[in-house]
Design an enzyme around this catalytic site. Structure first.
Site, mmCIF file in Angstrom:
data_model
loop_
_atom_site.group_PDB
_atom_site.id
_atom_site.type_symbol
_atom_site.label_atom_id
_atom_site.label_comp_id
_atom_site.label_asym_id
_atom_site.label_seq_id
_atom_site.Cartn_x
_atom_site.Cartn_y
_atom_site.Cartn_z
ATOM 1 C CG ASP A 366 -2.065 0.827 1.202
ATOM 2 O OD1 ASP A 366 -2.177 1.607 0.259
ATOM 3 O OD2 ASP A 366 -2.914 0.717 2.117
ATOM 4 C CE LYS A 475 -0.901 -7.990 1.131
ATOM 5 N NZ LYS A 475 -0.017 -7.516 2.196
ATOM 6 C CD1 TRP A 476 -8.485 -8.192 -4.331
ATOM 7 C CD2 TRP A 476 -8.172 -8.610 -6.498
ATOM 8 N NE1 TRP A 476 -9.675 -7.965 -4.966
ATOM 9 C CE2 TRP A 476 -9.517 -8.218 -6.298
ATOM 10 C CE3 TRP A 476 -7.760 -8.931 -7.787
ATOM 11 C CZ2 TRP A 476 -10.434 -8.143 -7.345
ATOM 12 C CZ3 TRP A 476 -8.679 -8.858 -8.823
ATOM 13 C CH2 TRP A 476 -9.991 -8.460 -8.609
ATOM 14 C CG ASP A 477 -5.528 -5.796 1.480
ATOM 15 O OD1 ASP A 477 -6.307 -6.553 2.071
ATOM 16 O OD2 ASP A 477 -4.628 -5.144 2.067
ATOM 17 C CG MET A 478 -12.351 -6.858 -0.017
ATOM 18 S SD MET A 478 -13.250 -6.853 1.514
ATOM 19 C CE MET A 478 -13.923 -8.470 1.540
ATOM 20 C CG ASN A 479 -7.674 -3.771 4.045
ATOM 21 O OD1 ASN A 479 -7.345 -4.621 4.855
ATOM 22 N ND2 ASN A 479 -6.893 -3.400 3.049
ATOM 23 C CG ASP A 547 -3.208 -7.712 8.481
ATOM 24 O OD1 ASP A 547 -2.765 -8.161 7.409
ATOM 25 O OD2 ASP A 547 -3.914 -6.687 8.546
#
Ligand code: DGJ
Length: 725
Positions: A366, A475-479, A547
């Protein structure tokens, strides 16, 4: 007639066989599908008889007074037909009621399988066959095509169905379970699931099944940190190596519901699917709806075998084929080393020290785009920040590659910060419901992936951002999870479809990424392991497990994850615990934990001492030369559970049984005592040499169990690389 699926005309029996299991049901009076057994292929099945007359159980005049629908084992229970247990499918018909009676019409057996439109599904191999049965409810004109697909070599059977409205008026699907299985008898059984929370995902929970309904699920719009679609049902006496175990999973990443309903008189009904909360679907005349696929396995050989069945199945039928036979890159990820504080010059020092120490890839996390200097702004604006990358991303990617490593990049396509250009332009592109103020989570809102225009925009925009230099890894994130789940794109009567259509949009975008960047690996992430499921694994061969990279905690998270998912799906990093990483015992322990999956590093490598850098280089050399292959392709056995003991021990055994990699981990120092390590699959007539110490072990000794003395020191781990001699 197929090789694995048969229909016996003489007794109207359907029989599905896998290498070790047998699933059977029959057709009563040419109408009802009645479950017979799901058992070991070699076992003589218990005869299933229609249950005796019971008070307060309705019967139908056509079927006769000895047929109580509430007391039989069923393949596809409808709603309000005298079966008081949960229905597999509930539809509201044109008359406003929800009664259905699904009656057999015809069936067909064919090799391979059919694709599921827009959904992830398990790929066929030469041992795959499918049985498709058409059922119909005459009054509502609702037709159901039930699919049973056999993956014979892995002992897995999948279930899903398609609902078609053959009538003239709309129908509404109000409950939808892809799989419904009735087990006979009143047995003492346990339910195993993987509950957790953010930072502490997938704990193993085993509890007795009580009379009534129990289960878990998610209403978060993602399978979530809190629940996992995997679960198992086993005999109370089942152990790692013995006992009846039924395992289940769902090839889907959004809301789900799993349910076990134990009834005093007759059965345990097991179901998994989209459920009834946060979901309903309007089916216009002529339209069809296909459910996601659910999978199940059965073994008499205990929990260990159930795990190995699923590991094999995921490796052979779920994970992207193209990543299966090549080594996975050992990455240096920038997040825990640098957070948002990144720029070209700093990243190049990371790339340089990654290359120098034998890592394969720099993954820039990020912070590289828009106004993303913190988590309050920038999501949605996927152009590089010109202050951080004055020469643009292509020049930077070229420079990274010139240092000798590949280039990976972090994205979070489904999310948006209100403080972003995209939001200022398209505030209507977010999920939300009319008249209610939307909640934020990590300062972000969720893009409306149920709206095809949003998905189309994302494809176009990511194509532009990455077309010049095609990253090697995303890196496909979803927060965040959903709240106020509505779509301004959908009409009023379809608002309940939002979360499901959102997932279809997400899968569409994933499929596009795979096609557009066929050589790139996609690592999935959702604030760690918040979407750790078979749906995601269809597109991403590895998932950021949590995490939480503290090895003492990771031991449990990884052990729990491996109950259902193979090691290589877990991204595991040795991380930046500054004061500890310089301690060689700690560094070694963190490595021994992390190598249990797909190894990577997440620390400020350029700032580490020479000694640490050399130790890391040596770890990577060892991992690549001796360990990775065994961990990715070997059969996995649990030895000591961190949920039951202060230790964790497990091993991987090569398919030809010539190599075993055994790991023992002890988090906390203690007064030394002895523990027994038993390797049930060891060859009792063989001898093994440990590559680390040169010591010789007799196979029977490993099988019976050998003792190890625990240590006074914190972070004590030991490994044995045993080779048959
Ligand atoms: C959550 C992920 O789990 C982290 O690894 C990191 O990528 C951050 N998001 C970045 O915002």
């Amino acid at each position: 007639m197929g090789t694995y699926i048969r229909y016996h005309r003489n007794n109207n029996l359907f029989e599905l066989r896998t290498q070790n299991s047998r699933y059977s049901f029959f057709l009563r009076d040419g109408q009802y599908l009645i479950h017979s057994f799901y058992t070991d292929r070699r076992k003589k099945p218990e005869e299933h008889t229609v249950s005796p007359r019971v008070h307060f159980s309705p019967y139908s005049e056509e079927q006769g007074k000895d047929f109580f629908i509430n007391n039989i084992l069923r393949e596809f229970p409808g709603f309000e037909e005298g079966d008081y247990r949960e229905a597999a499918l509930k539809i509201r018909n044109q008359n406003g009621d929800c009664c259905t009676r699904f009656i057999y019409k015809k069936h067909q057996i064919f090799p391979g399988r059919q694709e599921l439109p827009g959904l992830p599904f398990a790929e066929a191999d030469e041992t795959t066959e499918t049985l498709a049965i058409t059922l119909e409810d005459k009054i509502s004109k609702c037709e159901v095509m039930l699919y049973y697909t056999v993956f014979a070599a892995c002992d897995v059977i999948s279930r899903y169905y398609t609902v078609t409205n053959r009538g003239k008026a709309p129908l509404r699907i109000e409950r939808c379970m892809s799989l419904s299985l009735d087990l006979s008898g009143r047995r003492e059984m346990d339910w195993i699931s993987l509950p957790g929370q953010y930072f502490y995902e997938r704990n193993i929970q085993r509890v007795p099944i009580f009379e009534g309904i129990q289960g878990c699920g998610s209403r978060r719009g993602a399978s979530s940190h809190y629940s996992n679609p995997f679960f198992a049902v086993c005999n109370r006496s089942a152990t790692e190596t013995k006992g009846d175990v039924y395992g289940f999973n769902f090839v889907y990443s959004g809301n789900f519901q799993t349910q076990i309903e134990a009834c005093r008189e007759s059965s345990i009904r097991i179901q998994t699917g989209l459920g009834q909360d946060c979901f309903s679907w309007l089916l216009e005349p002529g339209e069809s709806f296909t459910t996601p696929e659910a999978v199940m396995t059965y073994t008499t050989k205990g929990l260990g075998q159930m795990t190995r069945n699923f590991h094999r199945f995921i490796r052979n039928h779920i994970l992207p084929k193209e990543t299966q036979h090549t080594p996975r890159p050992v990455v240096l990820n920038t997040w825990e080393a640098s957070y948002f504080d990144i720029d070209e010059a700093k990243m190049l020092t990371f790339a340089e020290s990654a290359a120098k120490n034998g890592l394969d890839m720099l993954v820039m996390d990020d912070g590289w785009f828009g106004a993303r200097n913190h988590d309050r702004a920038g999501l949605g604006d996927w152009q590089p920040n010109p202050e951080k990358f004055p020469n643009g991303l292509k020049a930077f990617a070229d420079a990274v590659r010139a240092k000798g490593v590949q280039f990976g990049v972090w994205i979070e396509p489904e999310m948006i910060n209100p403080d972003s250009n995209l939001y200022r332009e398209h505030p209507e592109w977010c999920l939300g419901v009319a008249g209610r103020r939307p909640s934020l989570s990590r300062n972000q809102r969720i893009l409306d992936m149920a709206n095809p225009a949003v998905v189309a925009y994302l494809k176009e925009m990511f194509d532009q951002t990455f077309r010049d230099f095609e990253p090697d890894y995303f890196k496909w994130d979803m927060n965040r999870n959903m709240s106020e789940t509505g779509s301004s794109f959908l009409p009023l009567q379809r608002q309940d479809e939002t979360a499901y259509r959102y997932m279809l949009g997400v899968y569409d975008l994933f499929a596009w990424f795979r096609k557009r960047f066929p050589h790139a690996i996609i690592e999935n992430c959702s604030g760690g392991g918040g979407r750790y499921d078979l749906g995601m694994m269809k597109y991403s061969c590895q998932i950021w497990t949590s995490d939480n990279t503290i090895p003492e905690d990771r031991v449990r998270i990884q052990f729990g994850s491996m109950m259902a998912y193979p090691a290589e799906t877990m991204s595991c990093h040795v991380s930046n615990r500054k004061h500890l990483t310089e301690d060689s015992r700690y560094l070694n322990y963190a490595y021994q934990v992390a190598l249990n999956g797909t190894l990577g590093y997440e620390l400020h490598l350029p700032n580490m001492s020479q000694t640490v850098q050399q130790a890391i280089a040596e770890q990577i050399r060892e991992y690549k030369t001796h360990l990775e292959f065994l961990i990715r392709q070997g059969n996995y056995y649990r030895v000591l559970s961190p949920f039951e003991t202060p230790y964790s021990a497990y091993y991987f055994e090569s398919e030809d049984q010539s190599h075993i990699l055994l790991t023992f981990l002890q988090n906390k120092g203690e007064t030394p005592r002895t523990v027994k390590l038993k390797l049930p699959s060891a060859d009792q007539n063989a001898r093994y040499r440990d590559r680390y110490t040169g010591e010789i072990y007799e196979g029977f000794q490993l099988k019976k169990g050998f003792t190890l003395t625990t240590s006074e020191a914190n972070h004590f781990g030991r490994m044995w690389a045993l080779e048959k001699i």
